[in-house]
Design an enzyme around this catalytic site. Structure first.
Site, mmCIF file in Angstrom:
data_model
loop_
_atom_site.group_PDB
_atom_site.id
_atom_site.type_symbol
_atom_site.label_atom_id
_atom_site.label_comp_id
_atom_site.label_asym_id
_atom_site.label_seq_id
_atom_site.Cartn_x
_atom_site.Cartn_y
_atom_site.Cartn_z
ATOM 1 N N HIS A 194 0.974 -1.124 0.033
ATOM 2 C CA HIS A 194 -0.070 0.130 0.053
ATOM 3 C C HIS A 194 0.881 1.162 -0.302
ATOM 4 O O HIS A 194 0.626 2.426 -0.571
ATOM 5 C CB HIS A 194 -0.832 0.214 1.387
ATOM 6 C CG HIS A 194 -1.814 -1.289 1.189
ATOM 7 N ND1 HIS A 194 -3.153 -0.988 0.478
ATOM 8 C CD2 HIS A 194 -2.116 -2.279 1.902
ATOM 9 C CE1 HIS A 194 -3.913 -2.114 0.570
ATOM 10 N NE2 HIS A 194 -3.099 -2.676 1.712
ATOM 11 N N ILE A 195 2.009 1.306 0.836
ATOM 12 C CA ILE A 195 2.571 2.575 0.955
ATOM 13 C C ILE A 195 3.597 2.710 -0.127
ATOM 14 O O ILE A 195 3.395 3.661 -0.864
ATOM 15 C CB ILE A 195 3.704 2.375 2.374
ATOM 16 C CG1 ILE A 195 2.622 2.308 3.518
ATOM 17 C CG2 ILE A 195 4.256 3.732 2.440
ATOM 18 C CD1 ILE A 195 3.248 1.998 4.810
ATOM 19 N N ASN A 212 14.508 -9.930 5.759
ATOM 20 C CA ASN A 212 15.121 -8.391 5.170
ATOM 21 C C ASN A 212 16.225 -7.521 6.013
ATOM 22 O O ASN A 212 16.442 -6.388 5.903
ATOM 23 C CB ASN A 212 13.635 -7.402 5.114
ATOM 24 C CG ASN A 212 12.844 -7.751 3.793
ATOM 25 O OD1 ASN A 212 13.344 -8.521 2.927
ATOM 26 N ND2 ASN A 212 11.764 -7.397 3.964
ATOM 27 N N ALA A 271 11.884 5.009 5.148
ATOM 28 C CA ALA A 271 10.752 5.444 6.195
ATOM 29 C C ALA A 271 10.263 3.940 6.728
ATOM 30 O O ALA A 271 9.012 3.805 6.999
ATOM 31 C CB ALA A 271 9.866 6.393 5.582
ATOM 32 N N GLU A 302 16.179 2.393 17.640
ATOM 33 C CA GLU A 302 15.553 3.782 18.129
ATOM 34 C C GLU A 302 14.793 3.521 19.185
ATOM 35 O O GLU A 302 14.492 4.564 19.783
ATOM 36 C CB GLU A 302 14.578 4.065 16.687
ATOM 37 C CG GLU A 302 13.567 2.955 16.676
ATOM 38 C CD GLU A 302 12.528 3.249 15.483
ATOM 39 O OE1 GLU A 302 13.210 3.356 14.554
ATOM 40 O OE2 GLU A 302 11.330 3.363 15.625
ATOM 41 N N HIS A 343 10.759 8.449 13.478
ATOM 42 C CA HIS A 343 9.691 7.737 13.382
ATOM 43 C C HIS A 343 8.391 8.461 13.136
ATOM 44 O O HIS A 343 7.685 8.117 13.827
ATOM 45 C CB HIS A 343 9.675 6.543 14.231
ATOM 46 C CG HIS A 343 9.060 5.224 13.707
ATOM 47 N ND1 HIS A 343 9.483 4.007 14.087
ATOM 48 C CD2 HIS A 343 8.269 5.236 12.726
ATOM 49 C CE1 HIS A 343 8.995 3.125 13.470
ATOM 50 N NE2 HIS A 343 7.890 3.503 12.610
HETATM 51 C C1 COI Z 1 3.891 1.049 12.854
HETATM 52 O O1 COI Z 1 2.611 1.227 12.644
HETATM 53 O O2 COI Z 1 4.239 -0.193 12.921
HETATM 54 C C2 COI Z 1 4.776 2.026 12.652
HETATM 55 O O3 COI Z 1 5.838 2.006 12.080
HETATM 56 C C3 COI Z 1 4.394 3.428 13.183
HETATM 57 C C4 COI Z 1 4.649 3.360 14.564
HETATM 58 C C5 COI Z 1 5.497 4.124 15.037
HETATM 59 C C6 COI Z 1 3.277 3.726 15.345
#
Ligand code: COI
Length: 331
Positions: free
Chosen positions: A155-156, A212, A233, A264, A296
């Site tokens: 989707h992204i 990955n 991202a 992170e 993030h």
């Molecule tokens: C996810 O939805 O898994 C993300 O990467 C966003 C999260 C920081 C809420």
């Protein structure tokens, strides 16, 4: 019916209140604390728990939750890489995530960052802040002159491709599971090596599954064009960050954008003002003019937060009613 939610942030409360108003028959209780073996007991008596955290859902945590009788777990995010699925299986957990809360949020952010890298806005902003309003040497590159390699066309990735098309970029794509429409358009290359060889810029949209892990390592980078621009991202563990830093040092990578970082947790979404970063690599990356770091926040839009809250609570209700929501995780 009772739902207990963990880790509720202030910015989620308006969406939660909206959901509660639309579902008055459901009793909702919540805490801002994360789900841990210690906090699991707060959910006692609930039919489902709703959670979001980057902290691992460990065997101990899942055991503690199952011990208070809660085995319906609805995540407010997409990633499930922090769940101990063996433990979840043992206790017959029903788990849902929110796989599609707003692909545009992440796709837009990644493309904004890619555009900023190409137009060297970090260097330009720094110059302007010093009252230096000269053009040179901060000359940019145009998106339409770039071949952009999109890794992952879920989707992204597909929203990112549409944005790239709007810019007039030449798009090439790679996915293990090609999308029929994109295939018909002839966007796919057959291998990552082909993508690396052809792309001026690369943006990633694949999950952080074990296969990955460190997809972008020294070997992959060596196959890329000199001066490649990389934007990530997706997930921090896709990058071998040492190899990326080497690539930046040698000039092999001209610019790098990262919204995610392998280490992170405990670093991003914390206030480090007037303190030293506890991680020298992040400090190094943030200091570079050709690197854009965001903590993030690609997902972090009002629309995405609303969808994360509403869809996860809807799924929690479905589980509590003995139904399988469309967003149940198959594991
Ligand atoms: C996810 O939805 O898994 C993300 O990467 C966003 C999260 C920081 C809420």
């Amino acid at each position: 019916m009772k739902i207990f939610a963990y880790g509720i942030r202030d910015d989620e409360k308006p969406s939660l209140e909206e959901w509660k108003a639309a579902n008055p028959e459901v009793e909702v209780d919540y805490t801002q604390d994360l789900l841990t073996p210690e906090t699991a007991k707060l959910a006692e008596g609930a039919d489902s728990a709703v959670v979001y955290q980057q902290l691992d859902y460990t065997r101990e945590t899942l055991t503690a939750l199952a011990n208070v009788g809660v085995t319906n777990l609805s995540l407010r995010n997409v990633g499930t890489d922090n769940i101990d699925f063996d433990a979840a299986r043992e206790f017959n957990f029903n788990i849902s995530n929110v796989p599609v809360y707003s692909p545009n949020a992440i796709a837009e952010h990644s493309m904004i960052q890619l555009s900023r890298l190409l137009r060297r806005t970090k260097a330009l902003d720094a110059k302007i802040a010093k009252h230096d309003l000269r053009w040179a040497p901060t000359i940019g590159r145009e998106m339409r002159m770039q071949t952009v390699g999109v890794i992952g066309t879920g989707h992204i990735g597909r929203v990112a491709i549409n944005i790239l098309k709007g810019f007039g970029a030449k798009v090439i794509a790679y996915d293990k599971f090609p999308n029929a429409e994109l295939q018909a358009e002839g966007l796919y290359v057959d291998t990552l090596d082909e993508l690396y060889a052809q792309a001026d810029a690369i943006s990633l949209y694949v999950p952080g599954v074990p296969e990955n892990h460190h997809l972008i390592n020294a070997d992959a980078i060596s196959k890329m064009k000199d001066g490649v621009v990389i934007m990530n991202a997706a997930r921090g563990n896709l990058m071998d960050i040492d190899a990326v830093i080497d690539g930046l040092n040698s000039g092999k990578i001209s610019d790098f954008g990262m919204d995610v970082y392998e280490n992170e947790v405990g670093l991003f979404n914390e206030d480090w003002s007037n303190k030293e970063f506890p991680d020298s690599k992040i400090a190094d990356l943030i200091a570079r003019e050709n690197v854009l770091v965001t903590p993030h926040t690609a997902f972090y839009t009002t629309k995405a937060v609303l969808e994360m809250v509403h869809q996860s609570f809807d799924a929690a209700v479905a589980f509590a009613n003995g139904e399988t929501p469309a967003i149940a995780v198959k594991y």
